[in-house]
Design a protein around this motif. Sequence first.
Motif, short mmCIF file in Angstrom:
data_model
loop_
_atom_site.label_atom_id
_atom_site.label_comp_id
_atom_site.label_asym_id
_atom_site.label_seq_id
_atom_site.Cartn_x
_atom_site.Cartn_y
_atom_site.Cartn_z
N ASP A 114 0.75 -1.08 0.07
CA ASP A 114 0.04 -0.05 -0.06
C ASP A 114 1.05 1.43 0.10
N ALA A 115 2.19 1.09 -0.32
CA ALA A 115 2.96 2.39 -0.21
C ALA A 115 4.41 1.93 -0.84
N VAL A 116 5.05 2.94 -1.67
CA VAL A 116 6.31 2.73 -2.52
C VAL A 116 6.95 3.96 -1.88
N PHE A 117 8.23 3.72 -1.52
CA PHE A 117 9.14 4.84 -1.04
C PHE A 117 10.22 4.87 -1.91
N THR A 118 10.70 6.39 -2.51
CA THR A 118 11.57 6.61 -3.45
C THR A 118 11.99 7.85 -3.26
N SER A 119 13.09 8.40 -3.78
CA SER A 119 13.75 9.57 -3.56
C SER A 119 14.01 9.90 -5.19
N GLU A 120 13.10 9.48 -5.80
CA GLU A 120 13.08 9.84 -7.44
C GLU A 120 11.65 10.49 -7.98
N ASP A 121 11.79 11.23 -8.92
CA ASP A 121 10.57 11.85 -9.63
C ASP A 121 9.79 10.78 -10.24
N TYR A 122 10.18 9.68 -10.56
CA TYR A 122 9.27 8.80 -10.92
C TYR A 122 8.11 8.03 -10.04
N PHE A 126 4.86 5.66 -10.61
CA PHE A 126 4.98 3.92 -10.17
C PHE A 126 3.83 3.79 -9.32
N ALA A 127 3.82 4.41 -8.41
CA ALA A 127 2.53 4.21 -7.33
C ALA A 127 1.16 4.09 -8.04
N ALA A 128 1.11 4.82 -9.06
CA ALA A 128 -0.49 4.95 -9.77
C ALA A 128 -0.34 3.73 -10.46
N HIS A 129 0.73 3.12 -11.13
CA HIS A 129 0.55 2.04 -12.13
C HIS A 129 0.26 0.68 -11.14
N LEU A 130 0.79 0.61 -9.97
CA LEU A 130 0.72 -0.37 -9.08
C LEU A 130 -0.70 -0.23 -8.42
N ALA A 131 -1.16 0.91 -8.24
CA ALA A 131 -2.61 0.77 -7.83
C ALA A 131 -3.49 0.35 -8.95
N ARG A 132 -3.31 0.59 -10.23
CA ARG A 132 -4.24 -0.01 -11.33
C ARG A 132 -3.94 -1.51 -11.31
N CYS A 133 -2.88 -2.06 -11.14
CA CYS A 133 -2.76 -3.30 -11.11
C CYS A 133 -3.31 -4.13 -9.84
N PHE A 134 -3.37 -3.56 -8.69
CA PHE A 134 -3.86 -4.07 -7.54
C PHE A 134 -5.34 -3.86 -7.39
N GLY A 135 -5.86 -2.92 -8.12
CA GLY A 135 -7.32 -2.10 -7.69
C GLY A 135 -7.41 -1.98 -6.46
N LEU A 136 -6.18 -1.18 -5.92
CA LEU A 136 -6.39 -0.92 -4.58
C LEU A 136 -5.26 0.45 -4.35
N PRO A 137 -5.47 1.38 -3.61
CA PRO A 137 -4.88 2.66 -3.50
C PRO A 137 -3.25 2.20 -3.05
N VAL A 138 -2.44 2.95 -3.70
CA VAL A 138 -0.79 2.61 -3.41
C VAL A 138 -0.62 4.02 -3.47
N GLN A 139 0.31 4.30 -2.32
CA GLN A 139 0.58 5.94 -1.98
C GLN A 139 2.36 5.88 -2.24
N HIS A 140 2.65 6.89 -2.90
CA HIS A 140 3.95 7.25 -3.20
C HIS A 140 4.58 8.24 -1.83
N VAL A 141 5.34 7.63 -1.13
CA VAL A 141 6.21 8.49 -0.10
C VAL A 141 7.58 9.04 -0.46
N GLU A 142 7.92 10.35 -1.04
CA GLU A 142 8.97 10.59 -1.33
C GLU A 142 10.04 10.99 -0.27
#
Length: 348
Positions: A114-122, A126-142
Amino acid sequence: MSKRFARGLVVGKFAPLHLGHEWLIRQAQEQCEQLVLLSWARPELPGCEPERRTAWLRLRFPELASWVVTPEWVEQRRAQGLQLPDLPDEQEPDAVQRQFVAAFCLAELGQPVDAVFTSEDYGDGFAAHLARCFGLPVQHVEIDRARIQVPVSGTRLRADIHGLRQYLAPQVYGDFVERIALLGGESTGKSSLALALAEKLGTRHAAEYGRELWEEQGGVLAYEDLLRIGRTQVDREQSLAGQCRRYLVCDTTPLTTLFYCREMFGRAEPELERLAERHYQHLFLCVDDFPFVQDGTRRDETFRRRQNQWYEQELQRRGWPFTRLAGSPTQRLEQALRHLGRSPAIQR
């Protein structure tokens, strides 16, 4: 108190695993009940092979679940029934990379994150793509995209691993330190050379544990002591490597321990035989070309000659390149430094 996310994910090459990665991972840990680390690199980068990355993650984050995946790993898991796409090459589109991560989560983890952590602009995409695949919200934490906490990148480190070693944990940097091994019979100036060479290179040296144990036990060694000596010598190298500066000078190797074990007992444990195969980037053999000095512990000149002949034969039989060092202690030091591409007059 429950944490912000149930399950988080950090994906990276970790080539090498540096303190910026570690800062990101620690920040993610604080926010997740469970954190998963996923790493792959295609093509693989020199010095950062999958085995090393696996070891780094386990050493630095033993409490976390981590995967370093390769094409071979994907094939093995497919053979076991998992639905996984091919491992993407670095040049493939972002969508292909992200699709692999989504498939990995569902097939290998058995559940989404339910969350991905990065230090990058992508990260947002990335989080939006995973959310579409899972059918569930995925949040990006920069985390520290500006790299203020640890101002370094993997690309910069790979270009100057020794100059930027302060950005690596000792366990990681130690894998990039070149081991210099000194071999030679009794009274060939090996130990004195190890000290002088380490000082000239501005680094550390691994002293000979076998000699220390021999003195501690009054000149008596049991068969079991030889394997202990081999193990301890390797452990000593491992613990010192991260404190070094480009090189670690080794006053002996388990090959020497193997010689004494066979000489004293006519046999050796299989583990000691394996330790004797340990790799060193630079091998120097100290020639027995100056007068034998008896310090009260050594055998005699005949034994020294036989020992050096054994080293010559074993190194050649194994096909290991080595350099002979001859002449006075000063000449030997200069020869070693020249081999390493260093000026005998300058400490760097």
